[in-house]
Design an enzyme around this catalytic site. Structure first.
Site, PDB file in Angstrom:
ATOM      1  N   SER A  12       0.834  -1.206   0.000  1.00 41.62           N
ATOM      2  CA  SER A  12       0.000   0.000   0.000  1.00 41.62           C
ATOM      3  C   SER A  12       0.871   1.260   0.000  1.00 41.62           C
ATOM      4  O   SER A  12       0.499   2.273  -0.611  1.00 41.62           O
ATOM      5  CB  SER A  12      -0.989  -0.008   1.172  1.00 41.62           C
ATOM      6  OG  SER A  12      -0.331   0.140   2.394  1.00 41.62           O
ATOM      7  N   ASN A  13       2.015   1.223   0.639  1.00 39.47           N
ATOM      8  CA  ASN A  13       2.927   2.377   0.564  1.00 39.47           C
ATOM      9  C   ASN A  13       3.493   2.522  -0.850  1.00 39.47           C
ATOM     10  O   ASN A  13       3.655   3.633  -1.354  1.00 39.47           O
ATOM     11  CB  ASN A  13       4.063   2.244   1.581  1.00 39.47           C
ATOM     12  CG  ASN A  13       3.631   2.712   2.955  1.00 39.47           C
ATOM     13  OD1 ASN A  13       3.416   3.904   3.168  1.00 39.47           O
ATOM     14  ND2 ASN A  13       3.467   1.781   3.886  1.00 39.47           N
ATOM     15  N   ARG A  64      22.483 -14.712   1.944  1.00 41.47           N
ATOM     16  CA  ARG A  64      21.966 -13.340   1.943  1.00 41.47           C
ATOM     17  C   ARG A  64      22.782 -12.480   0.979  1.00 41.47           C
ATOM     18  O   ARG A  64      22.258 -11.637   0.265  1.00 41.47           O
ATOM     19  CB  ARG A  64      22.141 -12.792   3.367  1.00 41.47           C
ATOM     20  CG  ARG A  64      20.925 -12.143   3.926  1.00 41.47           C
ATOM     21  CD  ARG A  64      21.127 -11.810   5.380  1.00 41.47           C
ATOM     22  NE  ARG A  64      20.215 -12.565   6.211  1.00 41.47           N
ATOM     23  CZ  ARG A  64      18.902 -12.330   6.313  1.00 41.47           C
ATOM     24  NH1 ARG A  64      18.338 -11.345   5.647  1.00 41.47           N
ATOM     25  NH2 ARG A  64      18.147 -13.057   7.091  1.00 41.47           N
ATOM     26  N   MET A 106      10.522  -6.814   4.000  1.00 37.91           N
ATOM     27  CA  MET A 106      10.784  -7.410   5.295  1.00 37.91           C
ATOM     28  C   MET A 106      12.004  -8.347   5.278  1.00 37.91           C
ATOM     29  O   MET A 106      11.960  -9.452   5.800  1.00 37.91           O
ATOM     30  CB  MET A 106       9.536  -8.145   5.805  1.00 37.91           C
ATOM     31  CG  MET A 106       8.298  -7.253   5.856  1.00 37.91           C
ATOM     32  SD  MET A 106       8.556  -5.659   6.653  1.00 37.91           S
ATOM     33  CE  MET A 106       7.796  -5.940   8.224  1.00 37.91           C
ATOM     34  N   ARG A 107      13.102  -7.893   4.652  1.00 44.89           N
ATOM     35  CA  ARG A 107      14.342  -8.669   4.664  1.00 44.89           C
ATOM     36  C   ARG A 107      15.427  -7.801   5.268  1.00 44.89           C
ATOM     37  O   ARG A 107      15.514  -6.603   4.959  1.00 44.89           O
ATOM     38  CB  ARG A 107      14.796  -9.017   3.234  1.00 44.89           C
ATOM     39  CG  ARG A 107      13.889  -9.896   2.474  1.00 44.89           C
ATOM     40  CD  ARG A 107      13.981 -11.346   2.840  1.00 44.89           C
ATOM     41  NE  ARG A 107      15.305 -11.913   2.746  1.00 44.89           N
ATOM     42  CZ  ARG A 107      15.642 -13.064   3.332  1.00 44.89           C
ATOM     43  NH1 ARG A 107      14.750 -13.743   4.039  1.00 44.89           N
ATOM     44  NH2 ARG A 107      16.855 -13.556   3.223  1.00 44.89           N
ATOM     45  N   ASN A 134      13.588   3.989   4.030  1.00 47.18           N
ATOM     46  CA  ASN A 134      12.694   2.971   4.605  1.00 47.18           C
ATOM     47  C   ASN A 134      11.576   3.686   5.354  1.00 47.18           C
ATOM     48  O   ASN A 134      11.773   4.785   5.873  1.00 47.18           O
ATOM     49  CB  ASN A 134      13.473   2.078   5.578  1.00 47.18           C
ATOM     50  CG  ASN A 134      12.592   1.001   6.189  1.00 47.18           C
ATOM     51  OD1 ASN A 134      11.820   0.337   5.491  1.00 47.18           O
ATOM     52  ND2 ASN A 134      12.690   0.811   7.499  1.00 47.18           N
ATOM     53  N   HIS A 167       8.875   3.078   8.562  1.00 45.37           N
ATOM     54  CA  HIS A 167       8.607   2.197   9.706  1.00 45.37           C
ATOM     55  C   HIS A 167       7.407   2.758  10.472  1.00 45.37           C
ATOM     56  O   HIS A 167       7.314   3.972  10.671  1.00 45.37           O
ATOM     57  CB  HIS A 167       9.843   2.121  10.605  1.00 45.37           C
ATOM     58  CG  HIS A 167       9.654   1.179  11.746  1.00 45.37           C
ATOM     59  ND1 HIS A 167       9.669  -0.197  11.574  1.00 45.37           N
ATOM     60  CD2 HIS A 167       9.414   1.395  13.060  1.00 45.37           C
ATOM     61  CE1 HIS A 167       9.436  -0.778  12.739  1.00 45.37           C
ATOM     62  NE2 HIS A 167       9.290   0.161  13.659  1.00 45.37           N
ATOM     63  N   ASP A 175      15.904  -0.606  11.220  1.00 48.38           N
ATOM     64  CA  ASP A 175      15.047   0.544  11.529  1.00 48.38           C
ATOM     65  C   ASP A 175      15.820   1.681  12.200  1.00 48.38           C
ATOM     66  O   ASP A 175      15.339   2.324  13.139  1.00 48.38           O
ATOM     67  CB  ASP A 175      13.854   0.108  12.405  1.00 48.38           C
ATOM     68  CG  ASP A 175      12.977  -0.912  11.692  1.00 48.38           C
ATOM     69  OD1 ASP A 175      12.838  -0.820  10.466  1.00 48.38           O
ATOM     70  OD2 ASP A 175      12.440  -1.815  12.363  1.00 48.38           O
TER      71      ASP A 175
HETATM   72  C1  GAR Z   1       3.975  -0.659   6.696  1.00 51.11           C
HETATM   73  O1  GAR Z   1       3.252  -0.358   7.874  1.00 51.11           O
HETATM   74  C2  GAR Z   1       5.436  -0.340   6.894  1.00 51.11           C
HETATM   75  O2  GAR Z   1       5.658   0.808   7.680  1.00 51.11           O
HETATM   76  C3  GAR Z   1       5.918  -1.579   7.605  1.00 51.11           C
HETATM   77  O3  GAR Z   1       5.272  -2.635   6.949  1.00 51.11           O
HETATM   78  C4  GAR Z   1       4.005  -2.169   6.456  1.00 51.11           C
HETATM   79  C5  GAR Z   1       3.921  -2.501   4.990  1.00 51.11           C
HETATM   80  O4  GAR Z   1       2.646  -2.228   4.476  1.00 51.11           O
HETATM   81  N1  GAR Z   1       7.349  -1.699   7.579  1.00 51.11           N
HETATM   82  C6  GAR Z   1       8.093  -2.162   8.582  1.00 51.11           C
HETATM   83  O5  GAR Z   1       7.616  -2.582   9.616  1.00 51.11           O
HETATM   84  C7  GAR Z   1       9.595  -2.127   8.357  1.00 51.11           C
HETATM   85  N2  GAR Z   1      10.302  -2.354   9.558  1.00 51.11           N
HETATM   86  P1  GAR Z   1       2.446  -2.065   2.914  1.00 51.11           P
HETATM   87  O6  GAR Z   1       3.039  -3.313   2.257  1.00 51.11           O
HETATM   88  O7  GAR Z   1       0.939  -2.034   2.744  1.00 51.11           O
HETATM   89  O8  GAR Z   1       3.123  -0.813   2.467  1.00 51.11           O
END
Ligand code: GAR
Length: 221
Positions: free
Chosen positions: A18-19, A70, A95-96, A112, A114, A150
Site C-alpha cells: 500500500s505504501n 543473503r 521485510m528482509r 525505509n 517504519h 530501523d
Molecule cells: C507498513 O506499515 C510499513 O511501515 C511496515 O510494513 C508495512 C507494509 O505495508 N514496515 C516495517 O515494519 C519495516 N520495519 P504495505 O506493504 O501495505 O506498504
C-alpha cells in the site's frame, strides 16, 4: 519537469504494497521529482506485485528462497537495480534484513518507512508494543537505511494520537493512512535534493516550504 530530470527510483516490497501504491500514485504527478520505474518483490505472491503491474510499473520478482546466502540475494538485487539505472531505492514493507555491503552501496540512496516514531518500537509487532507501553502518541518515520534495523538519519515523521479504544488493528490502519501521506512527501524531499546528511542528521533545506506540513499531518484527508 521532464522525465529525464526526475530521479530514477525503485521500490522494494514483500507484501501488500500500500505504501508502494501511494508512491506510484504521487509520482504520476508531472511535477513530482521522482519517477518510479521498477518494483522488486522478494515474494512471488505478494499482493503488491499485481498492484504494481496494474499501475503499469515494471516488476521483477527476486525470490530470496532461491538463494543460498543473503550476500548472493543482495548482490542480485543490486545488479537488477543497476541494470535499470536506479538512483534511489525505497523500501516499502520490504521485510528482509540487508547485508552491510548492500546498505553501504546504497548509502543515503535508500529510504525505509517504519510504523512508529523511531527510535521507539523498532522491529516487528510495533502497534502491539506501543499499546502495551501505553504511549499516547505514535506515528511513522521515513529514514535513510543504515546497518542496524530501523535506524538511520530521520527524514520525516508524522504523529497520531492513540485513542482509548484502539486495538493493534485500528492503530495499524490509522498509522498506514499517514504513512501514505508521509512517504511521498519524504521521497519528494530527497528526490528534489532538499535533504543533506550531515553528521548522521538529515537536514531539510530551509527554502523547502513544503517541509512544514510533515510534522503536523492532518488525521484524515
Ligand atoms: C507498513 O506499515 C510499513 O511501515 C511496515 O510494513 C508495512 C507494509 O505495508 N514496515 C516495517 O515494519 C519495516 N520495519 P504495505 O506493504 O501495505 O506498504
Amino acid at each position: 519537469m521532464t522525465q529525464k530530470d526526475k530521479t530514477n527510483t525503485a521500490i522494494l516490497i514483500s507484501g501488500t504494497g500500500s505504501n508502494m501504491e501511494a508512491l506510484i500514485k504521487a509520482a504520476q504527478n508531472p511535477d513530482y521529482p521522482a519517477k518510479i520505474s521498477l518494483v522488486i518483490s522478494n515474494r512471488p505472491k505478494a499482493k503488491g506485485v499485481e498492484t504494481a503491474r496494474k499501475l503499469g510499473i515494471k516488476v521483477e520478482v527476486i525470490d530470496h528462497k532461491s538463494f543460498e546466502t543473503r550476500e548472493a540475494f543482495d548482490q542480485t538485487l543490486t545488479n537488477c537495480l543497476e541494470a535499470h539505472n536506479i538512483e534511489l531505492v525505497c523500501n516499502a514493507g520490504f521485510m528482509r534484513l540487508l547485508t552491510k555491503e548492500f546498505v553501504t552501496h546504497w548509502h543515503n540512496r535508500q529510504l525505509n518507512i517504519h510504523p512508529s516514531l523511531l527510535p521507539a518500537f523498532k522491529g516487528l509487532n510495533t502497534h502491539e508494543r506501543a499499546l502495551q507501553a501505553d504511549v499516547k502518541i505514535t506515528g511513522c518515520t521515513v529514514h535513510f537505511v543504515r546497518n542496524d534495523m530501523d535506524s538511520g538519519p530521520i527524514i520525516a515523521q508524522a504523529a497520531i494520537p492513540i485513542l482509548p479504544n484502539d486495538t493493534a488493528l485500528t492503530l495499524k490502519q490509522r498509522v498506514l493512512e499517514v504513512e501514505h501521506q508521509l512517504y511521498p512527501e519524504a521521497l519528494k524531499l530527497v528526490a528534489s535534493g532538499n535533504i543533506r546528511v550531515v553528521n548522521e542528521n538529515a537536514l531539510i533545506s530551509k527554502t523547502y516550504e513544503a517541509a512544514a506540513p510533515l510534522f503536523s499531518l492532518p488525521l484524515s484527508r
